[in-house]
Motif scaffolding. Structure first.
Motif, short mmCIF file in Angstrom:
data_model
loop_
_atom_site.label_atom_id
_atom_site.label_comp_id
_atom_site.label_asym_id
_atom_site.label_seq_id
_atom_site.Cartn_x
_atom_site.Cartn_y
_atom_site.Cartn_z
N GLY A 91 33.04 50.24 37.01
CA GLY A 91 33.75 49.35 37.92
C GLY A 91 35.21 49.26 37.49
N LYS A 92 36.11 49.21 38.46
CA LYS A 92 37.54 49.10 38.16
C LYS A 92 37.78 47.78 37.47
N GLY A 93 38.35 47.85 36.28
CA GLY A 93 38.54 46.67 35.45
C GLY A 93 39.83 45.93 35.75
N GLY A 94 40.19 45.10 34.81
CA GLY A 94 41.39 44.29 34.95
C GLY A 94 42.63 45.12 34.69
N TYR A 95 43.23 44.90 33.53
CA TYR A 95 44.46 45.59 33.21
C TYR A 95 44.21 46.83 32.38
N ARG A 153 31.59 33.97 41.94
CA ARG A 153 31.63 32.80 42.83
C ARG A 153 32.96 32.67 43.58
N GLN A 154 34.06 33.02 42.92
CA GLN A 154 35.37 32.91 43.57
C GLN A 154 35.45 33.79 44.82
N ASP A 155 34.61 34.84 44.86
CA ASP A 155 34.60 35.76 46.00
C ASP A 155 33.41 35.53 46.92
N GLY A 156 32.71 34.39 46.73
CA GLY A 156 31.58 34.06 47.59
C GLY A 156 30.24 34.53 47.08
N GLY A 157 30.18 34.94 45.80
CA GLY A 157 28.93 35.43 45.23
C GLY A 157 28.21 34.39 44.38
N LYS A 158 27.26 34.87 43.58
CA LYS A 158 26.43 33.97 42.76
C LYS A 158 26.74 34.05 41.27
N ILE A 159 27.64 34.94 40.87
CA ILE A 159 27.90 35.18 39.46
C ILE A 159 29.07 34.34 38.97
N ASP A 160 28.85 33.56 37.92
CA ASP A 160 29.93 32.80 37.29
C ASP A 160 30.76 33.76 36.45
N ALA A 161 32.05 33.84 36.75
CA ALA A 161 32.94 34.75 36.03
C ALA A 161 33.15 34.26 34.60
N LEU A 162 33.46 35.18 33.73
CA LEU A 162 33.86 34.84 32.37
C LEU A 162 35.16 34.06 32.43
N SER A 163 35.24 32.98 31.69
CA SER A 163 36.45 32.16 31.68
C SER A 163 37.64 32.98 31.20
N ALA A 165 38.65 35.75 32.40
CA ALA A 165 38.43 37.19 32.56
C ALA A 165 37.79 37.49 33.91
N THR A 166 38.37 36.93 34.96
CA THR A 166 37.81 37.12 36.31
C THR A 166 37.86 38.59 36.73
N LEU A 167 38.94 39.30 36.37
CA LEU A 167 39.06 40.70 36.78
C LEU A 167 37.96 41.55 36.13
N THR A 168 37.68 41.30 34.88
CA THR A 168 36.60 42.03 34.21
C THR A 168 35.26 41.67 34.83
N SER A 169 35.06 40.40 35.14
CA SER A 169 33.81 39.96 35.78
C SER A 169 33.63 40.66 37.12
N ARG A 170 34.72 40.80 37.85
CA ARG A 170 34.65 41.52 39.14
C ARG A 170 34.29 42.99 38.91
N ALA A 171 34.84 43.59 37.84
CA ALA A 171 34.53 44.99 37.53
C ALA A 171 33.04 45.17 37.26
N VAL A 172 32.45 44.24 36.53
CA VAL A 172 31.02 44.30 36.24
C VAL A 172 30.22 44.17 37.55
N CYS A 173 30.66 43.26 38.42
CA CYS A 173 29.99 43.10 39.72
C CYS A 173 30.12 44.36 40.57
#
Length: 199
Positions: A91-95, A153-163, A165-173
């Motif tokens: 998944g495309k990560g953060g930075y 969750r910020q994007d309407g899902g069920k996964i709580d992002a890492l505090s 590290a939202t971009l990394t959490s999105r990459a995992v999703c």
């Protein structure tokens, strides 16, 4: 003029010979490098996901061809039957580029067994926590594969992002969503391979 031609010929011969040697060395070490990658990069993630498996998923694997590419599929024997499979997606990560993710699915009920980070180049102490934070990765356990796309969750899902590290959490999703799509495509072939694995 003759000296220039002579130099060009010598350089060309040296280039061809050195290129051939490099190609031969690469071909001879390619399989060994692949096995090292499986053992030391994918292996820890597999063992983390398949903690309850009665086999070693690192050695229990088969390949599935996808066009010109081959994908390693690892098998976990659960409750006496080979019903857990895992493979790697990205998944495309953060930075820091891409996050490699091992995703395991129970083929009996089409639910996620778990996910584990295999590789990343995220910021240490921030996005890198996706590799060690079991509260974060544990959220994927038991989710139906057909529930994709997986989102924070910020994007309407069920996964709580890492505090932090939202971009990394999105990459995992994203990697988990890609895995769900791949799983749907390869499931018939996986089921056939698992029948052979049972013999």
């Amino acid at each position: 003029m003759r000296e220039i031609i002579k130099m060009i010929v010598v350089l060309s011969v040296l280039s061809v010979v050195s290129g051939g040697l490099l190609a031969a060395i690469h071909n001879q070490t390619k399989e060994q490098a692949r096995l090292q990658l499986i053992k030391y990069v994918k292996g820890p993630a597999l063992r983390k996901i398949f903690q309850d498996a009665s086999n070693d998923p690192v050695t229990s694997r088969f390949e599935i061809k996808e066009g010109k590419e081959a994908r390693d599929v690892f098998v976990g024997v659960i409750d006496g039957e080979p019903r857990g499979i895992a493979f790697e997606t990205f998944g495309k990560g953060g930075y820091g580029g891409y996050v490699g993710l091992m995703v395991a699915v129970d083929v009996k009920d089409d639910k996620l067994i778990g996910v584990a980070v295999t590789s990343h180049s995220e910021t240490p102490g921030m996005g890198a926590r996706a590799e060690t934070d079991t509260d974060f990765t544990g959220q994927f356990q038991g989710l139906p594969v057909k529930e994709e796309p997986f989102k924070v969750r910020q994007d309407g899902g069920k996964i709580d992002a890492l505090s932090g590290a939202t971009l990394t959490s999105r990459a995992v999703c994203l990697a988990t969503t890609e895995a769900a799509e791949i799983y749907e495509k390869i499931k018939p072939e996986v089921e056939e391979k698992l029948k052979e694995f049972n013999k």
